[in-house]
Scaffold this active site. Sequence first.
Site, short mmCIF file in Angstrom:
data_model
loop_
_atom_site.label_atom_id
_atom_site.label_comp_id
_atom_site.label_asym_id
_atom_site.label_seq_id
_atom_site.Cartn_x
_atom_site.Cartn_y
_atom_site.Cartn_z
N ASP A 58 -11.63 0.22 46.46
CA ASP A 58 -12.77 1.01 45.96
C ASP A 58 -12.36 2.47 45.79
OD1 ASP A 58 -15.51 -0.24 45.75
OD2 ASP A 58 -14.97 -1.00 47.71
N GLU A 72 -19.96 5.53 42.54
CA GLU A 72 -20.55 4.94 43.74
C GLU A 72 -20.01 5.56 45.02
OE1 GLU A 72 -21.90 0.76 45.62
OE2 GLU A 72 -20.04 0.71 44.51
N ASP A 113 -18.59 2.30 38.70
CA ASP A 113 -18.52 1.50 39.92
C ASP A 113 -17.08 1.03 40.03
OD1 ASP A 113 -18.80 -0.11 42.12
OD2 ASP A 113 -20.69 -1.00 41.47
N THR A 144 -18.03 -5.88 45.72
CA THR A 144 -17.03 -5.72 46.77
C THR A 144 -16.91 -6.97 47.63
OG1 THR A 144 -17.65 -3.39 46.82
CG2 THR A 144 -16.23 -4.15 48.57
N ASP A 158 -24.30 -0.07 38.42
CA ASP A 158 -24.24 -1.53 38.55
C ASP A 158 -24.59 -2.23 37.24
OD1 ASP A 158 -23.44 -1.75 41.20
OD2 ASP A 158 -25.49 -1.60 41.96
N ILE A 218 -15.45 -0.73 42.24
CA ILE A 218 -15.43 -2.18 42.45
C ILE A 218 -16.87 -2.64 42.57
CG2 ILE A 218 -14.86 -4.11 43.95
CD1 ILE A 218 -12.30 -2.94 44.62
N ASP A 219 -17.36 -3.24 41.51
CA ASP A 219 -18.69 -3.84 41.53
C ASP A 219 -18.49 -5.27 42.02
OD1 ASP A 219 -21.39 -4.28 41.08
OD2 ASP A 219 -21.02 -5.02 39.06
#
Length: 319
Positions: free
Chosen positions: A45, A68, A121, A126, A265, A123-124
């Site tokens: 992330d 994020e 984001d 996670t 997101d 890492i959308d």
Amino acid sequence: MPYEQEKQTAIAAVIQAAQLCERVRQGLVPQAIEKNDKSPVTIADYGAQAIICKALSAAFPDDPVVGEEDTTDLRQPNAAPVLAAVTEQVQQLVPSATDANILSWIDHGNGTVAPRYWTLDPIDGTKGFLRGDQYAIALALVVDGDIKVGVLGCPFLSFGDETGLLFVAVRGEGATMVPLAGGDPQPLRVTEEGDRDRFRLVESVESGHGDLNQQGQVAQAIGITTPSLRMDSQAKYAAVAAGQAALYLRLPSPKTPDYREKIWDHAAGVLVVEEAGGKVTDMHGKPLDFASAARFPNNPGVVASNGTIHDAVLKALAE
């Protein structure tokens, strides 16, 4: 071509971030620390946000990035091993990077919504990443509330023979899919209503991410009988855009009826679906508001469809 530089910068940054994420994922157990909201955050992330924000700040220094992650937890003394691991991963791509550089790049993603801004984001999904399932690196440019560029990197997604796909859309230019490893872009098109095999719902793996009961009732009401496709992240938007599913519903959970979704997101996925011929609104049929805040102020739920079934879905929701 309008937004060509933005598109190319976003593509290059997302591909680099995907390389970092996959290197971390394929390592031993991905190290995670707990944020205050208890969602798992990984080295990937932070590394992905650092890589992408570095690229955006260099190419478009005046553009805020609404991302994020921030470095509050990463700056704590007990997080020193995590920061060291993030730096080690980023240095694989940027050999001169230091801890200080990386903290600064990550915090470049703490901008606010403006007339022109990026939303990210890193890492959308996670939990999907940690589980070895679907996740997405999602980046979008918003100008005057309208999404102009959307790039989704899905390193674990496969439609056909290729695993690892990149989805790219520019407003008014259509959407394409290309292997992350390189190749020829393929135009994307949502599914036709007569395609019964792909006339299905795509929804979250995590039951807490929506109202699965209501989503099932809506699908039934519009005649969907094929079992749902379940996956994490904005890969669900990619599935709709690529014609692998006809409908993605994300309705507020009965436990948190006032919950409002975060812009990062959805932004990239929304444009990819729209440019593939689909339609995206909230559950009342209103356009999603990307001009106001980091969360949609007045948009409960999200409905993304192939377009032809959209009115029927909204009618079923209203009933």
